[in-house]
Design a protein around this motif. Structure first.
Motif, mmCIF file in Angstrom:
data_model
loop_
_atom_site.group_PDB
_atom_site.id
_atom_site.type_symbol
_atom_site.label_atom_id
_atom_site.label_comp_id
_atom_site.label_asym_id
_atom_site.label_seq_id
_atom_site.Cartn_x
_atom_site.Cartn_y
_atom_site.Cartn_z
ATOM 1 N N SER A 176 0.708 -1.086 0.066
ATOM 2 C CA SER A 176 -0.115 0.039 -0.126
ATOM 3 C C SER A 176 0.735 1.402 -0.025
ATOM 4 O O SER A 176 0.592 2.218 -0.530
ATOM 5 N N VAL A 177 2.028 1.220 0.727
ATOM 6 C CA VAL A 177 2.928 2.215 0.648
ATOM 7 C C VAL A 177 3.456 2.578 -0.839
ATOM 8 O O VAL A 177 3.447 3.807 -1.187
ATOM 9 N N ILE A 178 3.891 1.621 -1.439
ATOM 10 C CA ILE A 178 4.263 1.698 -2.777
ATOM 11 C C ILE A 178 3.095 2.078 -3.743
ATOM 12 O O ILE A 178 3.462 2.994 -4.550
ATOM 13 N N ALA A 216 10.595 5.509 -7.154
ATOM 14 C CA ALA A 216 11.559 4.812 -6.760
ATOM 15 C C ALA A 216 12.877 5.855 -6.161
ATOM 16 O O ALA A 216 13.322 5.399 -5.265
ATOM 17 N N SER A 217 12.674 7.078 -6.433
ATOM 18 C CA SER A 217 13.669 8.068 -5.951
ATOM 19 C C SER A 217 13.127 8.658 -4.423
ATOM 20 O O SER A 217 13.722 9.374 -3.856
ATOM 21 N N ASP A 218 11.942 8.285 -4.344
ATOM 22 C CA ASP A 218 11.228 8.895 -3.065
ATOM 23 C C ASP A 218 11.968 8.605 -1.906
ATOM 24 O O ASP A 218 12.441 7.362 -1.816
ATOM 25 N N LEU A 223 13.419 4.012 3.514
ATOM 26 C CA LEU A 223 12.598 3.530 4.818
ATOM 27 C C LEU A 223 12.398 2.208 4.665
ATOM 28 O O LEU A 223 12.175 1.145 5.654
ATOM 29 N N ILE A 224 11.681 1.835 3.408
ATOM 30 C CA ILE A 224 11.094 0.429 3.192
ATOM 31 C C ILE A 224 12.628 -0.781 3.206
ATOM 32 O O ILE A 224 12.448 -1.598 3.925
ATOM 33 N N VAL A 225 13.620 -0.114 2.780
ATOM 34 C CA VAL A 225 14.861 -1.016 2.675
ATOM 35 C C VAL A 225 15.180 -1.200 4.106
ATOM 36 O O VAL A 225 15.361 -2.456 4.571
ATOM 37 N N GLN A 304 3.891 -1.502 -9.409
ATOM 38 C CA GLN A 304 4.118 -1.955 -8.270
ATOM 39 C C GLN A 304 5.115 -3.222 -8.083
ATOM 40 O O GLN A 304 6.171 -3.176 -7.433
ATOM 41 N N ALA A 305 4.930 -4.177 -9.181
ATOM 42 C CA ALA A 305 5.835 -5.490 -9.083
ATOM 43 C C ALA A 305 7.093 -5.052 -9.580
ATOM 44 O O ALA A 305 7.943 -5.454 -9.094
#
Length: 741
Positions: A176-178, A216-218, A223-225, A304-305
């Motif tokens: 959902s974040v993505i 992707a640059s956000d 934070l997800i990583v 997303q994928a």
């Protein structure tokens, strides 16, 4: 390749090339461009079938597992330089469990029901109880044995399993974040996010790529990583995959590259790991989607994928680079196309615009924006070849004609079309071609046609190497338990004592012939077959030639394919060699004194062990022939492929600098004529005028002082005048410029 006249051709790479005219073959030496030895490679998709042993049904486990020495010797003969492990689709189910466990998890296998249908294969991979150790141990043993037999190091491409993270739902908390990041960066395509991706045209595709790059640059992606790295389950799976690579390195294997991911069509869970779009649960064996290809997914799901795919591969890449600084490759999507057969000799590439094709395009264009990896990994399949039923529809002659035309279309049109499209999409990054065998075509199963296709691919790829920066090529199936697989070696039958029968199939010989050439340091050049075989030579479909000069110019190897129903004949006794160093002739009219031939001689275009129609179940309709005895004429049999090796070691390559005579030419430049002046004309017996292409335009067999030579019929340009003594040695040379006023 530049055609000069009907009888003449020159191909030059740097300052080395082969020029042919008439029955003279001129070799021009200089700097060597090396052929890439890593082209001789193989996937280990069916590596597991070489593990032989007795399966004890009472205890549901193998009593013994071993490598057949005969099979190991046969594989070593191929002199392969690289292997992929685990390779192919199996890589997305492979798990490294240290010393214990075979390496696959049954729950993962439910994502590809009935995929592992090779005889004996399911028993070897499905359950930890069937094998005492992880099969990476067997792979290490296999490579070490091969290295000992071949006497050199063998490279490994490790195909890393990123799918374990999707099967286990590692990304579900972040989907959902993505999606929110996609929404925030997609103002220009907002109305298309919930629509079928096939509605996206080229202009909108660029906007989709820009939106994904913004997501992707956000900073949120960072934070997800960090959050993923803090999860015990994710870290355990991540460490497991890295540990497999570490195990290979600690055991002394040479890692040529790390493959991250697999083809996107194989990812049943990649687009929908939270089961919000497709009612298919990889963890439940009774959950089945029968029409997966008919499910319509919205654009946002594909976005997303791909974002998750790039995120996880970049994480692995960072660790692999930091620890070992190894080369990494990321799997690309294939170009969306098919081949339409219009007539038996007429075909057309049909570019698709459906959802899958648009997904492939988006996949490649987005991945092409990043530079964290070293190479893109495409698969170069044919698309749309005939299966067994075609045997009943056409005669053998028509089928043979069709196959030759179809394969020719593949090399002349399909391969460059795919590579042009893919390399453009990924901004011309280097390529590892990891799969390229003919797929889905029963009529080609282990046939002479497939063998010649393999041989031609390996040779042709040398021509594509520089343009498309191809640095690796891996044949997909090395060994097979079934005769209808496209393997190099078949081991299906067994003797009564359980030892496997090792059958060298047609593909084996294709690799064997070219490996003995391409492991040398080579200059790839070309020949014009008409100059070798005469004016009656048939240039259509039936014949293919490639020439290689080794590093020290001691041998010239000509690889060939004859798909015609008649033999080709080369009157070798009338062929001479001329040796050049840059533009200076070193030796001329050197007669060939030694050569050898090696070839695979089939009975027909359809020689096969494929179980189609009336064709035999075993491969008993070809012969392998080697000959090093001198004959005045070389015969290349009908339906054959192989190589001719010309020994050039007897040709002296030193220029005589201590000329006994002083030679002058004037005027220079000249118009209609010039004069040769020498104090001692007896030191040379003949004179030649040769253009920059190697053609002799003028020959004087008796020399004299103050010899005037008319050149009004020669074109403007630079020429070389050679002065040759009675031993055929060059005792002098001069440059001449002709400039007609």
């Amino acid at each position: 390749m530049k055609s000069l006249k009907n009888w003449s051709i020159i191909v030059s790479f740097g300052s080395i090339g082969i020029i042919t005219y008439g029955q003279n073959i001129t070799i021009q030496t200089g700097n060597i461009n090396l052929a890439n030895p890593d082209f001789l490679s193989s996937s280990t998709t069916t590596f597991y079938s070489i593990l032989e042993g007795n399966f004890n049904t009472d205890i549901n486990q193998f009593d013994t597992l071993y490598f057949s020495d005969e099979l190991m010797e046969t594989i070593a003969d191929l002199d392969l330089t690289n292997f992929r492990f685990p390779g192919g689709t199996i890589s997305q189910f492979y798990h490294y469990n240290g010393a214990n466990g075979y390496g696959t998890i049954p729950e993962d296998l439910f994502c590809r029901p009935n995929y592992f249908n090779l005889n004996g294969f399911p028993e070897k991979v499905k359950s930890d109880s069937l094998y005492p150790v992880n099969f990476i141990h067997s792979y290490v043993d296999f490579i070490k044995q091969l290295e000992e037999k071949q006497g050199r190091s063998i490279g490994t491409h490790y195909a890393l399993n990123i799918m374990t993270h999707f099967f286990s739902g590692d990304f579900i908390p972040y989907n959902s974040v993505i999606d929110d990041l996609i929404e925030e960066n997609s103002s220009s395509i907002q109305n298309y996010l919930d629509e079928d991706i096939k509605l996206i045209d080229s202009t909108l595709m660029e906007q989709v790529v820009i939106a994904m790059l913004g997501a992707a640059s956000d900073p949120t992606m960072g934070l997800i990583v960090n959050s993923l790295a803090d999860q015990n389950g994710f870290l355990e799976r991540f460490t497991e995959n890295i540990s497999a690579l570490q195990f290979l390195i600690e055991n002394g294997l040479s890692i040529k590259g790390v493959e991250m991911g697999n083809e996107n069509y194989a990812y049943l869970m990649l687009q929908d790991d939270d089961l919000s779009e497709i009612p298919y649960d990889c963890t439940a064996p009774d959950s089945i989607v029968e029409q997966y290809d008919d499910v319509v997914l919205p654009l946002k799901t594909y976005m997303q994928a791909i974002l998750k795919y790039v995120l996880i591969t970049s994480m692995y890449n960072d660790v692999i680079k930091d620890i070992w600084d190894l080369e990494t490759g990321i799997v690309l999507a294939g170009a969306g196309f098919g081949v339409k057969t219009i007539e038996l000799d007429q075909f057309e590439i049909i570019e698709y615009s459906d959802s899958k094709a648009k997904f492939h395009e988006l996949w490649n264009k987005f991945i092409g924006l990043f530079d964290f990896y070293d190479a893109g990994i495409p698969h170069l399949y044919h698309k749309g070849l005939p299966d067994c039923e075609i045997f009943e529809a056409v005669t053998k002659d028509d089928l043979s004609y069709f196959i030759k035309n179809r394969i020719d279309f593949y090399f002349k049109d399909v391969i460059p079309w795919q590579l042009d499209k893919i390399t453009t999409q990924i901004n011309h990054k280097p390529l590892w071609v990891t799969e390229w065998n003919i797929n889905g075509a029963g009529a080609f199963g282990n046939t002479f046609a497939h063998a010649t296709h393999t041989y031609r691919f390996l040779n042709e790829l040398n021509h594509y190497q520089e343009k498309y920066n191809i640095t690796q090529a891996n044949y997909h199936l090395t060994y097979s338990l079934d005769h209808d697989q496209f393997s190099l070696i078949r081991t299906r039958e067994q003797f009564a004592n359980g030892e496997p029968v090792v059958i060298k199939q047609s593909m084996y010989h294709a690799f064997d012939y070219i490996s003995k050439t391409n492991h040398q340091k080579l200059q790839l050049t070309q020949i014009k077959p008409e100059d070798w075989f005469g004016s009656s030579y048939d240039t259509l479909l039936n014949h293919h030639f490639w020439a290689y000069l080794n590093e020290d110019q001691s041998s010239l190897t000509v690889n060939f394919i004859n798909q015609a129903d008649e033999a080709l004949t080369m009157p070798i006794s009338s062929i001479n060699f001329n040796i050049y160093n840059d533009s200076n002739l070193i030796q001329s009219n050197q007669i060939i004194t030694n050569y050898s031939t090696q070839y695979f001689d089939a009975e027909s275009m359809m020689s096969s062990n494929k179980g189609c129609s009336e064709y035999p179940e075993v491969f008993d309709d070809y012969a392998v022939i080697q000959n090093d005895e001198w004959q005045d004429t070389i015969h290349l049999p009908a339906f054959s492929f192989g190589k001719i090796i010309f020994d050039l070691s007897n040709i002296k390559t030193s220029v005589a600098h201590n000329y006994k005579t002083e030679i002058k030419i004037y005027p220079n430049p000249c118009d209609e004529s010039f004069t040769i002046q020498s104090k001692d004309a007896q030191t040379f017996k003949s004179i030649q005028i040769i253009d920059v292409m190697g053609k002799i335009h003028w020959l004087q067999t008796t020399a004299k002082n103050n010899l005037e030579i008319a050149v009004k019929d020669l074109s403007n340009g630079l020429y070389t005048i050679l002065f040759i003594d009675d031993t055929n040695k060059i005792v002098g040379s001069k440059k001449l410029i002709i400039n007609h006023k």
